[in-house]
Motif scaffolding. Structure first.
Motif, PDB file in Angstrom:
ATOM      1  N   ASP A 150     -19.645   7.258  53.079  1.00 40.30           N
ATOM      2  CA  ASP A 150     -19.565   6.367  51.910  1.00 40.30           C
ATOM      3  C   ASP A 150     -19.501   7.180  50.624  1.00 40.30           C
ATOM      4  N   GLU A 151     -20.305   8.241  50.540  1.00 40.23           N
ATOM      5  CA  GLU A 151     -20.277   9.086  49.351  1.00 40.23           C
ATOM      6  C   GLU A 151     -18.923   9.773  49.192  1.00 40.23           C
ATOM      7  N   ARG A 152     -18.385  10.251  50.304  1.00 39.07           N
ATOM      8  CA  ARG A 152     -17.099  10.940  50.246  1.00 39.07           C
ATOM      9  C   ARG A 152     -15.984   9.988  49.838  1.00 39.07           C
ATOM     10  N   MET A 153     -16.037   8.747  50.303  1.00 40.37           N
ATOM     11  CA  MET A 153     -15.009   7.775  49.958  1.00 40.37           C
ATOM     12  C   MET A 153     -15.082   7.364  48.494  1.00 40.37           C
ATOM     13  N   ARG A 154     -16.278   7.454  47.907  1.00 37.73           N
ATOM     14  CA  ARG A 154     -16.441   7.060  46.500  1.00 37.73           C
ATOM     15  C   ARG A 154     -16.040   8.182  45.542  1.00 37.73           C
ATOM     16  N   GLU A 155     -15.952   9.395  46.042  1.00 36.17           N
ATOM     17  CA  GLU A 155     -15.621  10.522  45.176  1.00 36.17           C
ATOM     18  C   GLU A 155     -14.205  10.392  44.620  1.00 36.17           C
ATOM     19  N   ARG A 156     -14.048  10.774  43.370  1.00 36.95           N
ATOM     20  CA  ARG A 156     -12.728  10.823  42.748  1.00 36.95           C
ATOM     21  C   ARG A 156     -12.337  12.289  42.608  1.00 36.95           C
ATOM     22  N   ARG A 157     -11.412  12.713  43.428  1.00 44.73           N
ATOM     23  CA  ARG A 157     -10.979  14.097  43.431  1.00 44.73           C
ATOM     24  C   ARG A 157      -9.697  14.254  42.635  1.00 44.73           C
ATOM     25  N   GLY A 158      -9.612  15.330  41.894  1.00 46.79           N
ATOM     26  CA  GLY A 158      -8.411  15.593  41.128  1.00 46.79           C
ATOM     27  C   GLY A 158      -7.261  16.037  42.021  1.00 46.79           C
ATOM     28  N   ILE A 159      -6.048  15.828  41.550  1.00 43.18           N
ATOM     29  CA  ILE A 159      -4.838  16.236  42.268  1.00 43.18           C
ATOM     30  C   ILE A 159      -4.446  17.628  41.789  1.00 43.18           C
ATOM     31  N   LYS A 160      -4.250  18.529  42.724  1.00 34.24           N
ATOM     32  CA  LYS A 160      -3.815  19.891  42.393  1.00 34.24           C
ATOM     33  C   LYS A 160      -2.393  20.059  42.898  1.00 34.24           C
ATOM     34  N   GLY A 161      -1.453  20.327  41.993  1.00 37.27           N
ATOM     35  CA  GLY A 161      -0.065  20.375  42.410  1.00 37.27           C
ATOM     36  C   GLY A 161       0.762  21.391  41.656  1.00 37.27           C
TER      37      GLY A 161
END
Length: 295
Positions: free
Chosen positions: A16-27
């Motif tokens: 649940d914690e991992r699904m709530r995380e907002r990770r930035g896009i690296k491209g």
């Protein structure tokens, strides 16, 4: 002697914690010269985008109402990456990106909360960053031969690879920000005179390892269909008919997407069309040769 045991408890991140995380896009955004890579800044929100300008080629975005930092040397580029990415706890205090180095950079640049307003870091370009890094590497002791005292380009290029990979990896570990690296694309010929495309980066190590570091590689290309007018678009998937470098870890992009970086990021963050396993093809084509060797 082995390192002292750390009593810091191991943290298990729940689903649940991992699904709530907002990770930035690296491209990486790549394309040939003049195709409009830097102009993609116009598709981003200027209030939440920081433009890192290494190329001094901002004429294409003159009038863009966002913030900008200009970099002209490798020391400043490395310090900026440390300021953006924070300290790396794996580094010793005498190493770059360590806690001590981060404290020094924050003392020089200001408190890190200055960066809180930015969601996206747009770096133009990784090509110039590699040139600055090579120029710096040539002046280091590792680039001098112990025997002759003359310049040793093998040592310089070895240091270049280490520095560039460390710089890119540190930016990639910035958890809550999007980081887009612009890179110039070259068209070359292999030993059999067949054309292929590659990023224009000093040294071979960075170009070889970069696809494994970032989440997305998109090529801004001039698409010329058999029928109809040519158009610009993003080529986004590894398997594409054009031979352009591309990669999509999100599983949300098609082979060709509209050339609008802001919308592309919205799509990457959007919901999947189906369950994650559905996008994986586990079956062989009906005409595949499944005969075992020697049978």
């Amino acid at each position: 002697m082995s390192a002292a045991f750390s009593s810091t408890p191991l943290q298990i991140i729940t689903a649940d914690e991992r699904m709530r995380e907002r990770r930035g896009i690296k491209g990486v955004l790549t394309g040939i010269s003049g195709i409009g890579k830097t102009s993609q800044l116009w598709t981003l929100n200027p209030d939440t985008t920081l433009f890192i300008n290494l190329e001094a080629g901002e004429l294409a975005v003159q009038g863009w109402p966002g913030d900008e930092i200009r970099i002209r040397d490798w020391d400043r580029a490395r310090d900026l990456a440390c300021w953006i990415g924070g300290p790396n706890p794996a580094m010793r205090d005498d190493q770059t990106y360590s806690r001590a180095d981060y404290a020094r950079v924050c003392n020089a640049f200001g408190p890190p909360n200055i960066l809180d307003k930015y969601d996206t870091i747009f770096v133009d370009s990784i090509t110039v960053a590699s040139r600055l890094c090579l120029q710096w590497a040539k002046g280091q002791p590792q680039a001098m031969s112990d025997r002759s005292g003359k310049a040793d380009m093998r040592g310089a290029y070895g240091l270049l690879g280490q520095e560039m990979i460390g710089w890119l990896t540190h930016l990639q570990h910035t958890p809550d920000k999007n980081v887009w690296l612009v890179g110039l694309l070259d068209k070359r010929l292999d030993d059999f005179n067949r054309p292929y495309f590659s990023l224009q980066i000093e040294g071979s190590k960075t170009g070889l390892e970069l696809p494994g570091i970032v989440d997305e590689i998109v090529t801004l290309a001039d698409i010329r269909p058999a029928e109809g007018a040519p158009y610009r678009a993003f080529v986004c998937t590894t398997l594409n008919e054009f031979g352009f470098p591309a990669k999509d870890r999100s599983g949300r992009l098609t082979a060709i997407e509209p050339a609008h970086l802001g919308r592309l990021m919205d799509k990457i963050r959007g919901p999947l069309a189906g369950p994650p396993a559905a996008r994986l093809d586990f079956e062989l084509p009906t005409n595949a040769d499944t005969t075992q060797p020697g049978a």
